[in-house]
Design a protein around this motif. Structure first.
Motif, PDB file in Angstrom:
ATOM      1  N   HIS A  79       0.041  14.059  29.331  1.00  0.00           N
ATOM      2  CA  HIS A  79       1.112  14.135  29.441  1.00  0.00           C
ATOM      3  C   HIS A  79       1.820  15.253  29.202  1.00  0.00           C
ATOM      4  O   HIS A  79       2.947  15.806  29.773  1.00  0.00           O
ATOM      5  CB  HIS A  79       1.863  12.865  28.737  1.00  0.00           C
ATOM      6  N   TRP A  80       1.414  15.849  28.456  1.00  0.00           N
ATOM      7  CA  TRP A  80       1.943  17.280  27.784  1.00  0.00           C
ATOM      8  C   TRP A  80       1.798  18.281  28.652  1.00  0.00           C
ATOM      9  O   TRP A  80       2.455  19.204  29.101  1.00  0.00           O
ATOM     10  CB  TRP A  80       1.541  17.773  26.378  1.00  0.00           C
ATOM     11  N   ALA A  82       1.685  17.793  31.874  1.00  0.00           N
ATOM     12  CA  ALA A  82       2.403  17.397  33.261  1.00  0.00           C
ATOM     13  C   ALA A  82       3.825  17.862  32.850  1.00  0.00           C
ATOM     14  O   ALA A  82       4.488  18.310  33.783  1.00  0.00           O
ATOM     15  CB  ALA A  82       2.430  15.998  33.299  1.00  0.00           C
ATOM     16  N   ALA A  83       4.422  17.568  31.633  1.00  0.00           N
ATOM     17  CA  ALA A  83       5.517  18.047  31.009  1.00  0.00           C
ATOM     18  C   ALA A  83       5.939  19.637  31.212  1.00  0.00           C
ATOM     19  O   ALA A  83       6.827  20.122  31.578  1.00  0.00           O
ATOM     20  CB  ALA A  83       6.005  17.601  29.720  1.00  0.00           C
ATOM     21  N   GLN A 147       3.682  13.110  38.606  1.00  0.00           N
ATOM     22  CA  GLN A 147       3.685  12.313  37.550  1.00  0.00           C
ATOM     23  C   GLN A 147       5.027  12.043  36.580  1.00  0.00           C
ATOM     24  O   GLN A 147       5.811  13.104  36.779  1.00  0.00           O
ATOM     25  CB  GLN A 147       2.490  12.752  36.255  1.00  0.00           C
ATOM     26  N   PRO A 149       5.769  12.318  33.160  1.00  0.00           N
ATOM     27  CA  PRO A 149       5.304  12.399  31.658  1.00  0.00           C
ATOM     28  C   PRO A 149       4.990  11.439  30.694  1.00  0.00           C
ATOM     29  O   PRO A 149       4.427  11.230  29.762  1.00  0.00           O
ATOM     30  CB  PRO A 149       5.882  13.907  31.120  1.00  0.00           C
ATOM     31  N   MET A 152       2.284   8.128  32.295  1.00  0.00           N
ATOM     32  CA  MET A 152       1.170   8.711  33.119  1.00  0.00           C
ATOM     33  C   MET A 152       0.475   7.606  33.840  1.00  0.00           C
ATOM     34  O   MET A 152       0.284   6.477  33.618  1.00  0.00           O
ATOM     35  CB  MET A 152       0.333   9.525  32.356  1.00  0.00           C
TER      36      MET A 152
END
Length: 239
Positions: A79-80, A82-83, A147, A149, A152
């Motif tokens: 997730h990080w 993606a962010a 995504q 974030p 996900m």
């Protein structure tokens, strides 16, 4: 991969507001990144090293005078990651187009085993890079920009192939054949094992979390979501 409210500072909402405000403890990559804590993937068959795709590098030639060499390690299930990609990919794309940096991508499956988004994403990425490395950044970005974030989701291989086609890859028949044959699944596993156990070039230590950004071999320790901070760090290595 599901994120608990205790771990997630509502990343997507902050990005949409245009100014990411994170707690100080979350700014260090070692704390904010996705750690390699899941079970090991199945080992590849013994024998010769698995076939590797072309180097996923775009922009200026590595080693060009005054051009920073940027390397990004990311997992498509992180997730990080993606962010970070949502926050900084426009800047990186412009820097690549201007030959202001040499950018190498290292997609690495440290967060999942067989049939995971991590492993399948890296294997498809290898097929895309082989078919058209110039289209790879758009594919890579699409994997993350699809995504949220904060929530996900899994991305099926069929959708990954759509990302490749939308990125402008012309030889989609070749990509599909490569994916169907599982050409780079052993490589995806081998890369994950190497990243977890062998020092990254210039760092002296293995990959502990993603995203990890190296510039001329020096690890970036600022916020992965602050584009101006990252730009300043990269430009400080131009000489």
């Amino acid at each position: 991969m599901t994120m608990s409210p205790a771990r997630t500072p509502h990343i997507a909402r902050q990005l949409r507001r245009g100014g990411v405000l994170l707690a100080a403890a979350a700014l260090a990559l070692g704390l904010s990144g996705c750690g390699a804590s899941t079970p090991e993937p199945a080992a590849s068959p013994a024998g010769a090293a698995p076939a590797a795709p072309v180097e996923m590098r775009v922009g200026a030639e590595p080693g060009a005078a005054g051009v920073p060499d940027v390397e990004i390690y990311a997992d498509y299930a992180c997730h990080w990651c993606a962010a970070m990609d949502i926050a900084v990919s426009d800047y990186l794309d412009r820097a690549v187009a201007d030959d202001a940096i040499s950018l190498r991508y290292h997609p690495v499956a440290i967060l999942g085993g067989a049939d995971s988004l991590s492993r399948n994403g890296v294997a498809v990425a290898g097929c895309v890079a082989d078919a058209d490395v110039t289209a790879f950044p758009a594919f890579h970005n699409a994997m993350f920009h699809a995504q949220d974030p904060d929530n996900m989701r899994d991305i099926p291989v069929s959708e990954m192939l759509t990302f490749a086609e939308n990125a402008g890859v012309l030889d989609m028949d070749g990509v599909r054949s490569c994916v169907q044959a599982g050409t780079y699944l052993p490589w995806a596993e081998a890369q994950a094992e190497l990243a977890r156990t062998q020092p990254l070039p210039g760092t002296g230590s293995p990959l502990k979390s993603v995203p990890t950004i190296l510039v001329n071999g020096e690890a970036y320790s600022g916020s992965p979501l602050e584009v101006n901070e990252l730009r300043a760090f990269i430009e400080s290595h131009a000489s």
